[in-house]
Scaffold this active site. Structure first.
Site, PDB file in Angstrom:
ATOM      1  N   SER A  53      39.338  52.414  31.495  1.00 23.78           N
ATOM      2  CA  SER A  53      37.913  52.582  31.811  1.00 23.78           C
ATOM      3  C   SER A  53      37.745  52.489  33.320  1.00 23.78           C
ATOM      4  O   SER A  53      38.720  52.330  34.061  1.00 23.78           O
ATOM      5  CB  SER A  53      37.066  51.491  31.125  1.00 23.78           C
ATOM      6  N   SER A 178      40.527  45.151  47.436  1.00 26.26           N
ATOM      7  CA  SER A 178      39.103  44.840  47.438  1.00 26.26           C
ATOM      8  C   SER A 178      38.677  44.392  48.821  1.00 26.26           C
ATOM      9  O   SER A 178      39.424  43.686  49.516  1.00 26.26           O
ATOM     10  CB  SER A 178      38.801  43.725  46.437  1.00 26.26           C
ATOM     11  N   TYR A 204      40.839  36.079  43.052  1.00 25.50           N
ATOM     12  CA  TYR A 204      40.875  37.537  43.117  1.00 25.50           C
ATOM     13  C   TYR A 204      41.041  38.000  44.562  1.00 25.50           C
ATOM     14  O   TYR A 204      41.917  38.828  44.874  1.00 25.50           O
ATOM     15  CB  TYR A 204      39.566  38.079  42.534  1.00 25.50           C
ATOM     16  N   LYS A 208      44.207  39.935  46.530  1.00 25.36           N
ATOM     17  CA  LYS A 208      43.995  41.203  47.224  1.00 25.36           C
ATOM     18  C   LYS A 208      44.411  41.093  48.690  1.00 25.36           C
ATOM     19  O   LYS A 208      44.938  42.057  49.271  1.00 25.36           O
ATOM     20  CB  LYS A 208      42.540  41.631  47.102  1.00 25.36           C
ATOM     21  N   THR A 239      31.430  49.450  37.416  1.00 22.17           N
ATOM     22  CA  THR A 239      32.478  49.612  36.409  1.00 22.17           C
ATOM     23  C   THR A 239      32.313  48.525  35.350  1.00 22.17           C
ATOM     24  O   THR A 239      31.677  47.485  35.604  1.00 22.17           O
ATOM     25  CB  THR A 239      33.875  49.489  37.032  1.00 22.17           C
TER      26      THR A 239
END
Length: 318
Positions: A53, A178, A204, A208, A239
């Site tokens: 997705s 990101s 996160y 990154k 998203t």
């Protein structure tokens, strides 16, 4: 690009909200490099992780539109099949395959890469898009913090194991990072995030930052095989992952979020543009970007090498 355009482009980045949003995307489209030519990837093969997705599916669609045979790597076979059907609906002639692997599981990555290399003799584009943002500290089956396992360890090991099918024909590897990494230092002393209060968004961003910091070293490691390594960030895109992991952020920024195809644009451009962009850089909206805005986030060469040695040891490479 004129001096005025460069100044506007820099201002968009520094002010974040317009630069990362659909506003920056629409403005930069008026001056950025040309689109890849139609059929630029005809006869070529691409593998996209996290492709069930969002950005992964949009990347698969963009590559298929340019003629590539696309392999969608997912954990959920049903989601992968739905993504493949959606791509075929848009590009009826597309050759799309669904592959299964949990990128956080290093043994699964080894099994997948071995089987893929036996079946597919040539790979031209490898996009590491699989991502995760857990609310609480979670470990992979190998005992590593989950974001670093998915965003760093799995991709490094997979690329290394796929070198035989990537080598010798100017293959391109793209890691989807990101802009959140700008807020974090390289976690050289604690790459597995074992100390301090755990926050998913911090984990996160730290992982990154690791992707971006290691890009030049990955480029050097795989340069002799003719493999170019790129790291990019997609801006703020609407998203399913953003909506589920950051619902408040998605609600507040919803009116200016990019759609998934806009977020995936630079991935597709890096995969197909001619001449090939230089490797080892950090990209956003088809242009190389600085990797630091604040002195406090800059790592030393020693810290970068320390993380690099930790990664190689964690995945069992020399």
């Amino acid at each position: 690009m004129s001096a005025l355009t460069r100044a506007l482009d820099t201002a968009l980045d520094r002010t974040v909200v317009p630069g990362y949003s659909s506003i920056g995307y629409r403005l930069r489209r008026t001056w950025w490099p040309d689109d890849p030519r139609p059929e630029a990837l005809a006869g070529k093969v691409a593998l996209v992780t996290g492709a069930g997705s969002g950005l992964g599916q949009a990347t698969g669609l963009g590559l298929a539109r340019l003629g590539a045979t696309v392999h969608l790597l997912v954990r959920d076979e049903a989601k992968g099949a739905a993504a493949a059907d959606a791509i075929r609906a848009e590009v009826p002639q597309a050759e799309v395959h669904v592959r299964l692997c949990d990128v956080s599981d290093l043994s699964a990555v080894r099994r997948f890469a071995e089987a893929f290399a036996r079946e597919v003799p040539r790979l031209d584009v490898l996009v590491h898009n699989a991502g995760t943002l857990p609310a609480e500290r979670t470990e992979s089956v190998d005992g590593h913090e989950l974001t670093v396992a998915v965003h760093v360890l799995g991709p490094v090991l997979m690329t290394e194991l796929l070198r035989p099918v990537l080598a010798g024909h100017d293959a391109r590897v793209v890691l989807v990072a990101s802009g959140g990494m700008y807020a974090q230092r390289l976690p050289a002393d604690d790459p597995d995030y074992r100390r301090g209060e755990y926050r998913g968004t911090t984990a996160y961003a730290r992982s990154k930052r690791m992707q971006v910091a290691l890009a030049p070293l990955l480029q050097e490691r795989w340069r002799s095989d003719g493999i170019a390594v790129h790291v990019m960030h997609p801006g703020w895109a609407a998203t399913p992952g953003v909506t589920s992991s950051l619902p408040t952020f998605a609600k507040v920024t919803g009116p200016v979020l990019r759609d998934a195809s806009a977020g995936a644009d630079t991935v597709v451009w890096l995969a197909a543009s001619e001449p090939a962009p230089p490797g080892g850089r950090f990209w956003h909206d088809r242009a190389p970007r600085t990797t630091h805005y604040r002195r406090g986030t800059r790592e030393t060469a020693q810290e970068r090498d320390q993380v690099w040695r930790w990664v190689l040891d964690a995945v069992g490479l020399d």
